[in-house]
Design an enzyme around this catalytic site. Structure first.
Site, PDB file in Angstrom:
ATOM      1  N   TYR A   1      46.102 -12.700 -32.872  1.00 55.02           N
ATOM      2  CA  TYR A   1      47.752 -10.732 -31.789  1.00 55.02           C
ATOM      3  C   TYR A   1      46.627 -10.815 -30.997  1.00 55.02           C
ATOM      4  O   TYR A   1      45.681  -9.760 -30.758  1.00 55.02           O
ATOM      5  CB  TYR A   1      48.484 -10.819 -32.667  1.00 55.02           C
ATOM      6  CG  TYR A   1      49.499  -9.570 -32.551  1.00 55.02           C
ATOM      7  CD1 TYR A   1      50.646 -11.320 -32.483  1.00 55.02           C
ATOM      8  CD2 TYR A   1      49.859  -9.167 -31.831  1.00 55.02           C
ATOM      9  CE1 TYR A   1      52.134 -10.821 -31.966  1.00 55.02           C
ATOM     10  CE2 TYR A   1      51.363  -8.959 -30.831  1.00 55.02           C
ATOM     11  CZ  TYR A   1      52.186  -9.004 -31.098  1.00 55.02           C
ATOM     12  OH  TYR A   1      53.047  -9.142 -30.854  1.00 55.02           O
TER      13      TYR A   1
ATOM     14  N   TYR B   1      53.702 -13.958 -23.624  1.00 57.87           N
ATOM     15  CA  TYR B   1      54.608 -12.365 -24.794  1.00 57.87           C
ATOM     16  C   TYR B   1      54.834 -12.977 -25.642  1.00 57.87           C
ATOM     17  O   TYR B   1      56.949 -12.424 -25.327  1.00 57.87           O
ATOM     18  CB  TYR B   1      53.921 -11.351 -24.618  1.00 57.87           C
ATOM     19  CG  TYR B   1      54.671  -9.848 -25.574  1.00 57.87           C
ATOM     20  CD1 TYR B   1      53.190  -9.849 -26.403  1.00 57.87           C
ATOM     21  CD2 TYR B   1      55.726  -9.083 -25.041  1.00 57.87           C
ATOM     22  CE1 TYR B   1      54.249  -8.949 -27.477  1.00 57.87           C
ATOM     23  CE2 TYR B   1      55.868  -8.182 -25.924  1.00 57.87           C
ATOM     24  CZ  TYR B   1      55.204  -8.061 -27.270  1.00 57.87           C
ATOM     25  OH  TYR B   1      55.599  -6.937 -27.609  1.00 57.87           O
TER      26      TYR B   1
END
Lengths: 483, 392
Positions: free
Chosen positions: B295, B345
């Site tokens: 991430y 994102y």
């Protein structure tokens, strides 16, 4: 008349003025005699005003044990002795600086601001010495344009001697005499645009976000209103928790109380938010994660410290910010340094060494007390209305007080037997009552000169408007083993 | 404790909309499009769908998605908390649901117009101070001007730099690697647009010590996965990615983005908790992982993830990265799709889809011989992680 003609005419006028000013270079004033010899009461008043506690200035016993063997005057008082009192002297018709200022005022350059001050202290002055100061004009600049406006820089040198004619020091003061600059159309338009933009911000975004408070966290915010930093403490086992819990995870108690924090902390981490700009914040600002002496951590702002000097591990002290009337927030700033009572030896300091920061609150008491103790009776240092007429929010600190504070800062770090021998600083933003000036310094050079250990420190005093003083100071440190 | 469903479920389909700065359509439409594509990828029809697991911050309720997809019955629906921390949490939840028989074909998705509508990067200026515990939490940071995700992460980054000597350039190398991978991924917003370390260093400050190029993009888009049992998946259209394990983790004094009150703030204990579970469930170790999707909402927290999962020692991630290990051809290619820095994102769910592609061998930056891929969810929040594997 064509515009070119105006310029020509104006240039001719300026050339004439410059020639008149330059003609004054080298001319000396009549010696100004100090009204009183170097004396204990004046020294004591000065020390009280500046907060100087070095006993060699006021305590004959301590002074007897010092390298001087007797009470001496603080070096930064050099320029004070020969100043007029509250009753102005008759102007000296020969004083080249006064003559220059008269010429400048006649030509429309009526505003004055201090630009640089450089003092050299040859040796410590003893009680009873009778000083005399002779001023000469040493430099006149060409017509210069700065952010303030257009005008001329004058540099005056005052040389001080004692009753035997011995040179004891000098003071070089550079001043800017100018016509205030008018804003350009572009700047005016920008200002207007900014005003309009600000007017569009809804009221709730003009203040910092309010914290949401629940029953179990109210004690913290009530504490802020009372200017106490409270840490939740379990009534059962004494465990401290922050952020607060509703049940002690250690002993299970619901009896949750608080402890008042000492206000001492160390910086654990920090950030400097830049983007997106928040309308309710003043930039730059630092958000710090501090570790309280009690052991818990707290998010807060690090204030009274230039962002580039913020460092993990720095010692901090609590201050309450009440700029927002409905939200008093606990913030932290560099901790007041501790006065060093053992003098540092020349051998023990290294180039690059940084002094701990010292935040100084610019209070009315400090400004007025400092002005009077340095015999400065300009009304902007004691009359708020006069300061406001000059475009300031409140009273303004005078140069000699700033100088005194800078000397005190270095002396308290170096110890009682170290001697400040010179100051060379550029004067910047004003120190206005209500602001805080934070002094920082680092050792820039160390040299042995004529058997003396001389260190040069770079010095900076910054406030909310920018840098009030920047420059360097020299200091003599004892050499060799401790006596 | 080994999870009973470990290795028994699979991601059978993936589907995504385009990733953009302005989708031009509702988030619900993005969710439905992504779900439809995931179903098509797996070759399942709406009447087969009987489970849905959603992110707590996703505004598209399963009932609305059902109405447009034509799904008539759901026997399992649930919701996983904590934003991007749920990226593998939804996989974990869906896998449990299909393994237990609560449902057979479960959709998960994340769809938002995070760039054109609700930008997280704008910060939390307008929160009404209603005294819910979450709002009370914001009260410890917002009044001091700590308002944006970048600022919350920067606080960890500054301390990490202080303790381990990492620099802005070390963070920059993560961005450079991600953008290099994105440059070769046509689905990535930054397709064909690699950056240099110099460009990273020249990019403007967002929150010191973070620069613009340390921050992921803000994107519009939707991503969905179809999860079912491995046995069922083997009979579907696409190559299944075995969910060797998917786990969640939350640790001591856990806060949302601001777990600043722990003894140390340079590690990620909730990620370590995930790592321990994943390795216990699968019998694998870091040495068995050939690629990872870590991430990357902000570059600095990629470093401690490498450390918590055992790819390098604590404090040594900067050397691991500097030596080229996270790039294609390196020891552990990371974020081969470009990450959230380079692709989009989508709260990490696009990273799970890349994990599936890596297992299938269809990534645009496909390393050779990928058996096991690690995928992680958001850092600094209660989080989750998964190991996806090739069906042997």
């Amino acid at each position: 008349m064509t515009s070119e003609g105006t310029r020509k005419m104006s240039n001719t006028n300026e050339d004439k003025l410059l020639a008149q000013l330059q003609a004054l270079i080298g001319r000396k004033s009549a010696p100004q005699q100090a009204r009183d010899p170097v004396n204990q009461p004046s020294i004591r008043n000065w020390c009280d005003a500046i907060g100087e506690e070095n006993p060699i200035y006021t305590d004959p016993d301590a002074a007897a044990r010092s390298p001087y063997g007797e009470v001496v005057a603080p070096p930064a008082m050099l320029g004070v002795w020969t100043l007029a009192g509250n009753i102005p002297r008759l102007p000296d018709p020969d004083c080249p600086r006064s003559c220059a200022m008269k010429l400048l005022a006649e030509a429309g350059y009526r505003s004055t601001v201090g630009a640089n001050t450089a003092e050299h202290y040859s040796r410590a002055l003893k009680l009873g010495e009778q000083l005399s100061g002779t001023l000469s004009l040493v430099e006149v600049s060409d017509l210069k344009t700065t952010g303030l406006g257009s005008g001329y820089f004058l540099t005056a040198l005052t040389e001080f001697t004692n009753q035997q004619g011995e040179a004891v020091g000098s003071w070089k003061f550079r001043t800017f005499h100018f016509k205030p600059r008018e804003l350009t159309d572009e700047e005016r338009a920008k200002q207007q645009a900014r005003k309009e933009q600000l007017a569009k911000i809804p009221p709730h975004l003009r203040v910092r976000p309010r914290p949401a408070v629940m029953r179990e966290t109210a004690f913290f915010w009530e504490g802020c209103q009372a200017r106490e930093l409270r840490i939740q403490q379990c009534g059962g086992c004494g465990r401290l928790s922050h952020p607060p819990v509703v049940r002690c995870p250690q002993c299970g108690s619901y009896d949750l109380r608080y402890q008042v924090a000492s206000g001492k902390a160390k910086l654990y981490s920090f950030v400097e938010p830049v983007y997106p700009p928040m309308p309710f914040m003043r930039y730059p600002y630092i958000v710090g994660l501090v570790e309280l002496a009690e052991g818990t951590r707290l998010l807060t702002n690090i204030v009274h410290c230039p962002p580039e000097l913020v460092k993990i591990g720095m010692d901090l002290e609590l201050v309450f910010d009440d700029t927002d009337p409905e939200l008093i927030l606990p913030m932290f700033r560099p901790a007041q340094p501790v006065r060093n009572t053992v003098t540092r030896r020349f051998e023990d300091v290294a180039v690059g060494e940084e002094l701990p920061l010292w935040p100084i609150d610019v209070s009315t008491r400090l400004v007025v007390g400092g002005a009077i103790a340095t015999r400065d009776f300009e009304d902007i240092h004691h009359e708020v209305a006069a300061a406001k007429r000059a475009g300031l929010k409140d009273l303004l600190m005078n140069v000699f007080t700033s100088n005194g504070l800078c000397s005190r800062y270095l002396s308290e770090w170096a110890g009682p037997d170290a001697r400040v021998s010179g100051v060379d600083i550029r004067l910047g933003t004003p120190n206005v009552v209500g602001d805080t000036m934070t002094l920082s310094a680092a050792i820039a050079d160390k040299q042995e000169v004529d058997g003396k250990g001389v260190i040069t420190l770079s010095l900076r005093g910054s406030n909310s408007l920018g840098d009030h003083v920047t420059g360097s100071m020299t200091m003599e440190l004892p050499m060799g083993a401790n006596k | 404790m080994v999870m009973s469903f470990a290795g028994k479920t699979a991601i059978a389909g993936i589907g995504a909309t385009d990733f953009s700065k302005n989708s031009g359509r509702s988030t619900l439409r993005l969710a439905v499009e992504a779900c439809e594509l995931a179903m098509k990828d797996a070759g399942v029809t709406p009447d087969m769908i009987d489970g849905m697991v959603t992110y707590a911050h996703d505004n598209n309720n399963e009932i609305d998605v059902c109405r447009s997809l034509g799904v008539d019955k759901l026997t399992h629906f649930s919701l996983v908390h904590h934003s991007g921390g749920a990226a593998c949490g939804v996989v974990h939840q869906a896998a449990m649901a299909v393994a237990s028989g609560a449902c057979n074909y479960c959709l998960v998705w994340r769809a938002f117009n995070e760039r054109s509508e609700e930008r997280f990067g704008a910060g939390v200026q307008e929160r009404p101070p209603a005294p819910t515990p979450m709002e009370v939490d914001f009260g410890w940071s917002s009044p001091f001007g700590l308002l944006t995700p970048a600022s919350w992460v920067a606080m960890f980054a500054q301390r990490y730099m202080h303790e381990y000597g990492a620099t802005s350039e070390d963070f920059g190398r993560v961005a450079v690697a991600c953008r290099k991978h994105a440059a070769n991924n046509p689905a990535a917003f930054f397709y064909g647009k690699p950056i240099t370390l110099e460009e990273h260093q020249a990019s403007r400050w967002i929150v010191k010590p973070l620069r613009l190029l340390d921050c992921c993009q803000e994107s519009d888009g939707g991503q969905a996965l179809l999860i079912t049992t491995l046995d069922r998946a083997r009979h579907l259209k696409s190559v299944p990615a075995v969910i060797s394990s998917a786990v969640q983790g939350s640790c001591d004094d856990q806060q949302m983005m601001k777990s600043y009150y722990r003894q140390s703030i340079t590690g990620i204990p909730e990620m370590k908790l995930c790592a321990d579970q994943l390795y216990a469930d699968t019998g694998l170790s870091a040495a068995d992982i050939q690629a990872a999707v870590l991430y990357d909402h902000f570059t600095p927290l990629v470093l401690p993830q490498l450390e918590e999962f055992g790819f390098c020692k604590r404090g040594e991630a900067r050397d691991f990265i500097k030596d080229g290990n996270i790039e294609l051809g390196g020891r552990l290619p990371v974020n081969t799709h470009g990450g959230q820095i380079g692709e989009a994102y989508i709260h990490g769910l696009n990273g799970v889809a890349e994990g599936v592609r890596l297992v299938r061998g269809t990534s645009t930056n496909q390393p050779a011989n990928v058996d096991h891929v690690l995928v992680t969810a958001a850092t600094a929040v209660p989080t989750s992680a998964a190991i996806l594997s090739r069906d042997s």
